[in-house]
Design an enzyme around this catalytic site. Structure first.
Site, PDB file in Angstrom:
ATOM      1  N   HIS A 167     -26.342  76.517 114.269  1.00  0.00           N
ATOM      2  CA  HIS A 167     -27.322  77.504 113.778  1.00  0.00           C
ATOM      3  C   HIS A 167     -26.656  78.590 112.910  1.00  0.00           C
ATOM      4  O   HIS A 167     -27.358  79.458 112.375  1.00  0.00           O
ATOM      5  CB  HIS A 167     -28.033  78.200 114.945  1.00  0.00           C
ATOM      6  CG  HIS A 167     -28.824  77.282 115.816  1.00  0.00           C
ATOM      7  ND1 HIS A 167     -29.796  76.440 115.322  1.00  0.00           N
ATOM      8  CD2 HIS A 167     -28.778  77.060 117.159  1.00  0.00           C
ATOM      9  CE1 HIS A 167     -30.329  75.737 116.325  1.00  0.00           C
ATOM     10  NE2 HIS A 167     -29.721  76.096 117.439  1.00  0.00           N
ATOM     11  N   ASP A 227     -28.840  67.351 118.890  1.00  0.00           N
ATOM     12  CA  ASP A 227     -29.195  68.514 119.710  1.00  0.00           C
ATOM     13  C   ASP A 227     -30.726  68.662 119.748  1.00  0.00           C
ATOM     14  O   ASP A 227     -31.427  68.268 118.811  1.00  0.00           O
ATOM     15  CB  ASP A 227     -28.567  69.771 119.102  1.00  0.00           C
ATOM     16  CG  ASP A 227     -28.680  70.990 119.997  1.00  0.00           C
ATOM     17  OD1 ASP A 227     -27.731  71.257 120.747  1.00  0.00           O
ATOM     18  OD2 ASP A 227     -29.735  71.668 119.951  1.00  0.00           O
ATOM     19  N   HIS A 263     -32.349  71.285 119.356  1.00  0.00           N
ATOM     20  CA  HIS A 263     -32.751  72.234 118.314  1.00  0.00           C
ATOM     21  C   HIS A 263     -32.309  71.735 116.934  1.00  0.00           C
ATOM     22  O   HIS A 263     -31.343  70.992 116.815  1.00  0.00           O
ATOM     23  CB  HIS A 263     -32.123  73.612 118.574  1.00  0.00           C
ATOM     24  CG  HIS A 263     -32.470  74.178 119.915  1.00  0.00           C
ATOM     25  ND1 HIS A 263     -31.680  73.977 121.031  1.00  0.00           N
ATOM     26  CD2 HIS A 263     -33.532  74.919 120.310  1.00  0.00           C
ATOM     27  CE1 HIS A 263     -32.244  74.592 122.072  1.00  0.00           C
ATOM     28  NE2 HIS A 263     -33.361  75.158 121.664  1.00  0.00           N
ATOM     29  N   ASP A 314     -28.963  69.236 125.132  1.00  0.00           N
ATOM     30  CA  ASP A 314     -30.113  69.954 125.675  1.00  0.00           C
ATOM     31  C   ASP A 314     -31.400  69.136 125.574  1.00  0.00           C
ATOM     32  O   ASP A 314     -32.469  69.617 125.957  1.00  0.00           O
ATOM     33  CB  ASP A 314     -30.283  71.348 125.031  1.00  0.00           C
ATOM     34  CG  ASP A 314     -29.911  71.406 123.575  1.00  0.00           C
ATOM     35  OD1 ASP A 314     -29.661  70.339 122.977  1.00  0.00           O
ATOM     36  OD2 ASP A 314     -29.868  72.521 123.022  1.00  0.00           O
TER      37      ASP A 314
HETATM   38 ZN   LIG Z   1     -29.708  73.185 121.176  1.00  0.00          ZN
END
Ligand SMILES: [Zn+2]
Length: 328
Positions: free
Chosen positions: A128, A166, A168, A253
């Site tokens: 990120h 991931d 996200h 995750d």
């Molecule tokens: Zn994540």
């Protein structure tokens, strides 16, 4: 001798380095907390360390020491202002550099043929990271993007595939290479979660159009959903791209019961994704893969998934043929 010839020679030697998996893990990665009780906790790495020992995997991997003096490489992705701001963070600044150094050590070892592939159990995560001069989604420097640039600039690997599984979306990685056709970015994620990016229509721009692939998965998605998407959408694109190097943004995750995620994946699901990526690397780039930890917030589940991933990196021998789906 080219890297491909070196890899082929190593593959033919029983018990050779071709079967080694590099591993980055430093106690210093556990030396900071973002906040008391924060899900991105030192316990995540501690659980991975314990499980690697308990399963005997720790003895089977080849420990790699992080590279030092990595700031010039960080600057290939991050602005001077961002680096200056992160360096000013007294505790986290040096650890964030160490995490980058771990990823770069892994790329170096794989490029040199010292190991076949490598996994980096690092904190902080990176996908990120932007150039805002502050933390973005628990990330400070984009370990994977910096590693991709290092593979290109230092190891002379022109085309890099980044697979980001991931939960996200890796908005920082996408931004780093959005107009760059030399990096194919493939991400599966839940687009309604943080940071709210990652929609399929975002396919890149300019020369990079078509080299950014976002796949939005629904809450409750299971192992077969991810394996299907990767077989149908990743494998053909990756084999057409013909990467020289493969990097995984390995977030776990998506595991069932993760504190932050809503997918329903198992350890075996992550092993299956690992086999798919290893098949791509086997067909295209002498098995070169560096995998770097991103998320995964229920420590014991994270540890189990990481060990399934590392065991697969160590043991799986991909066959040199395309998958049945790819032939269709
Ligand atoms: Zn994540």
């Amino acid at each position: 001798m080219t890297q491909k010839e070196i890899s082929e020679q190593q593959a033919s030697l029983p018990g050779s380095v071709h079967h080694l998996t590099g591993y980055v893990f430093e106690d210093a990665f556990m030396s900071y907390e973002l906040d008391f009780g924060h899900p991105e906790s030192p316990e995540r790495l501690a659980a991975i360390g314990r499980r690697m020992e308990a399963t005997g995997l720790a003895k089977r991997v080849t420990r790699l020491a992080p590279l030092t003096r990595v700031v010039p490489h960080i600057r290939k992705i991050h602005t001077e202002a961002h680096v200056t701001a992160i360096q000013a963070l007294k505790t986290i600044g040096p650890v964030a550099e160490l995490a980058v150094g771990g990823a770069l050590a892994a790329v170096k070892a794989v490029c040199q043929g010292a190991v076949r592939n490598a996994f980096c159990a690092v904190r902080p995560p990176g996908h990120h990271s932007l150039n805002t001069g502050r933390e973005e989604g628990f990330c400070f420097y984009n370990n994977v993007a910096i590693a991709a640039k290092y593979a290109q600039d230092v190891c002379k690997m022109p085309k890099v595939l980044i697979v980001d599984w991931d939960f996200h979306h890796g908005n920082g990685t996408e931004a780093s290479f959005y107009d760059d056709p030399s990096v194919l970015y493939f991400s599966t994620h839940y687009a309604l979660a943080y940071p709210g990016t990652g929609y399929p229509e975002k396919q890149g721009k300019g020369q990079g159009l078509g080299f950014n692939i976002n796949v939005n998965m629904p809450c409750g998605a299971v192992d077969d959903d991810f394996a299907g998407v990767c077989t149908q959408m990743l494998v053909p694109r990756a084999d057409a791209f013909k990467p020289d190097f493969v990097i995984v943004s390995a977030g776990f995750d998506g595991h069932a019961n993760d504190k932050l995620g809503c997918f329903d994946m198992s350890d075996e699901g992550f092993a299956a994704l690992t086999r798919i990526v290893m098949g791509i690397a086997h067909r295209n780039c002498g098995d070169r893969i560096v995998s770097v930890l991103e998320g995964g917030y229920t420590p014991e589940d994270l540890a189990g998934a990481v060990c399934a991933h590392v065991k697969t990196l160590l043991e799986y021998e991909p066959e040199n043929k395309l998958t049945a789906n790819h032939e269709l």
